[in-house]
Scaffold this motif. Structure first.
Motif, PDB file in Angstrom:
ATOM      1  N   ASN A 170       0.816  -1.215   0.000  1.00  0.00           N
ATOM      2  CA  ASN A 170       0.000   0.000   0.000  1.00  0.00           C
ATOM      3  C   ASN A 170       0.850   1.266   0.000  1.00  0.00           C
ATOM      4  O   ASN A 170       0.354   2.338  -0.367  1.00  0.00           O
ATOM      5  CB  ASN A 170      -0.962   0.004   1.191  1.00  0.00           C
ATOM      6  N   PHE A 171       2.104   1.165   0.397  1.00  0.00           N
ATOM      7  CA  PHE A 171       3.005   2.314   0.283  1.00  0.00           C
ATOM      8  C   PHE A 171       3.164   2.698  -1.182  1.00  0.00           C
ATOM      9  O   PHE A 171       3.175   3.888  -1.535  1.00  0.00           O
ATOM     10  CB  PHE A 171       4.360   1.971   0.893  1.00  0.00           C
ATOM     11  N   ASP A 172       3.265   1.697  -2.045  1.00  0.00           N
ATOM     12  CA  ASP A 172       3.393   1.967  -3.479  1.00  0.00           C
ATOM     13  C   ASP A 172       2.111   2.562  -4.038  1.00  0.00           C
ATOM     14  O   ASP A 172       2.152   3.358  -4.995  1.00  0.00           O
ATOM     15  CB  ASP A 172       3.752   0.682  -4.219  1.00  0.00           C
ATOM     16  N   ILE A 173       0.967   2.211  -3.464  1.00  0.00           N
ATOM     17  CA  ILE A 173      -0.287   2.807  -3.901  1.00  0.00           C
ATOM     18  C   ILE A 173      -0.312   4.293  -3.538  1.00  0.00           C
ATOM     19  O   ILE A 173      -0.743   5.134  -4.333  1.00  0.00           O
ATOM     20  CB  ILE A 173      -1.491   2.075  -3.269  1.00  0.00           C
ATOM     21  N   ILE A 174       0.166   4.628  -2.340  1.00  0.00           N
ATOM     22  CA  ILE A 174       0.256   6.039  -1.958  1.00  0.00           C
ATOM     23  C   ILE A 174       1.146   6.787  -2.945  1.00  0.00           C
ATOM     24  O   ILE A 174       0.857   7.924  -3.337  1.00  0.00           O
ATOM     25  CB  ILE A 174       0.792   6.191  -0.522  1.00  0.00           C
TER      26      ILE A 174
END
Length: 400
Positions: free
Chosen positions: A295-299
């Protein structure tokens, strides 16, 4: 021919459409943009109404070259954004808008604290959504060489929004980069992801909190947000950790990091899960370390800055009740100017560690190249531009 009156002279000097005569390059660019807009099927009335009135805003170019995500240190960036006041305000808004936030959470799988964190970072919870005419900002950037293609597409999207009647031309205000509303959607994001959640027939990201929050939740879900997972966490690295393994490009299962001795920030063992994980040290080996999950990559698909993504994740954690970082950012962080970074990138290119056009922005590719340089010279390969690292790069490039 009669001489112009004083009133006419004032009008000639101050009317935006006429003022462009003194900037032939910008005028030629606008003519090309009008041609492209017509070719893409945007109606003549909107093309003329909007593009005949746009003006070049030099301040937009200045701000584009000074983006804090790429010009500030982690300590400075984080300290300005994840503040105690913002944490308190986020917690208060969580209580005030709980029903709306939980509804969006249930629908799209994005926890309420993350929605609040994005809202807090983008516009300080709606207190400032931008005051620049979006067409002016986008036209200025579309006619600038750095990212002309990207902003041309955004300008076309803005024209479509106006043509659909979603907002009046005069009311389309936003940031210097053309982002709009409570969550600062670019026009293309608005067209694809904005929702009329309150049922009034308009997708109003400026004045309708249901529309804005629901649209943000949908956008994150459409980007691929993984329901039930967090963004990442602060971590503690072992003394013998190999910093050449850091960086988002070097993901491996969380279980591998656990085997290497990486723990949570308090030294507690982590579950050896098969979750793709990276280690990030934004202020080098002397500062805090973070484990980042998918989810860090989604941010980062929302904003392509590691500093931004870390601030969102940490602000979300704080709003949800977490404490401060256990290890503060290093005091010795350097603040690099745009030209400093360009010089570093030029040197790394000459030395064969980087193959990018120097753009003055210290992003992941530059960090990775610096880390490779450091590793070959037996320096701590954390990709951090310390004084020692910068001196070494400069010396190596000058000796060529």
């Amino acid at each position: 021919m009669p001489r112009p009156t004083a009133t006419l002279i004032v009008l000639l000097l101050t009317t935006p459409a006429l003022a462009q005569v003194t900037d032939p390059e910008f005028a030629a660019c606008i003519a090309d943009l009008k041609t492209q807009a017509r070719a893409e099927g945007i109606g003549e009335p909107v093309v003329n109404q909007v593009l005949d009135q746009v003006r070049k805003v030099e301040r937009v170019i200045e701000l584009d070259r000074q983006q804090p995500e790429f010009t500030r240190t982690f300590a400075d960036y984080y300290g300005r954004r994840v503040t105690e006041d913002r944490v308190r305000q986020g917690r208060a808004l969580l209580a005030e808008h709980r029903d709306l936030l939980l509804k969006v959470q249930d629908t799209y799988g994005v926890p309420a604290q993350y929605l609040l964190a994005f809202w807090g970072l983008e516009t300080n919870f709606g207190s400032y959504v931008g005051s620049m005419p979006v067409p002016d900002s986008l036209a200025t950037l579309a006619c600038d060489e750095r990212r002309s293609g990207f902003f041309t597409a955004e300008l076309m999207a803005a024209l479509r929004i106006i043509e659909k009647g979603n907002i009046q031309h005069a009311d389309m205000l936003g940031s210097w980069a053309g982002a709009m509303g409570n969550f600062q959607f670019l026009p293309s994001v608005y067209l694809r992801h904005a929702i009329d959640a309150d049922g009034d027939g308009r997708r109003d990201l400026w004045n309708s909190l249901p529309d804005a929050v629901t649209s943000a939740g949908r956008f994150l879900a459409d980007l691929g947000w993984e329901r039930g997972y967090r963004w990442g966490r602060e971590a503690k690295l072992p003394d013998d950790f190999d910093y050449a393994l850091t960086g988002r490009q070097q993901r491996r299962p969380l279980a591998d990091w656990v085997t290497m001795g990486v723990t949570d920030a308090h030294g507690r063992a982590l579950a050896p899960l098969d979750v793709p994980t990276a280690v990030i040290v934004p202020s080098g080996g002397e500062g805090p370390a973070f484990l980042t999950y998918p989810n860090f990559d989604i941010i980062m698909r929302w904003n392509r800055s590691e500093l931004y993504a870390l601030a969102v994740g940490r602000l979300a954690d704080r709003i949800a009740g977490a404490g401060e970082l256990t290890r503060a950012p290093a005091d010795a962080e350097l603040k690099l100017t745009f030209e400093d970074v360009r010089a570093l990138q030029t040197s790394l290119n000459l030395l064969g560690y980087l193959d990018d056009e120097p753009d003055g922005l210290f992003g992941p590719n530059t960090r990775r190249a610096l880390s490779a340089f450091q590793k070959e010279r037996d320096l701590r390969a954390d990709g951090f531009p310390s004084e020692e690292a910068l001196r070494a790069v400069r010396s190596a490039s000058e000796s060529l």
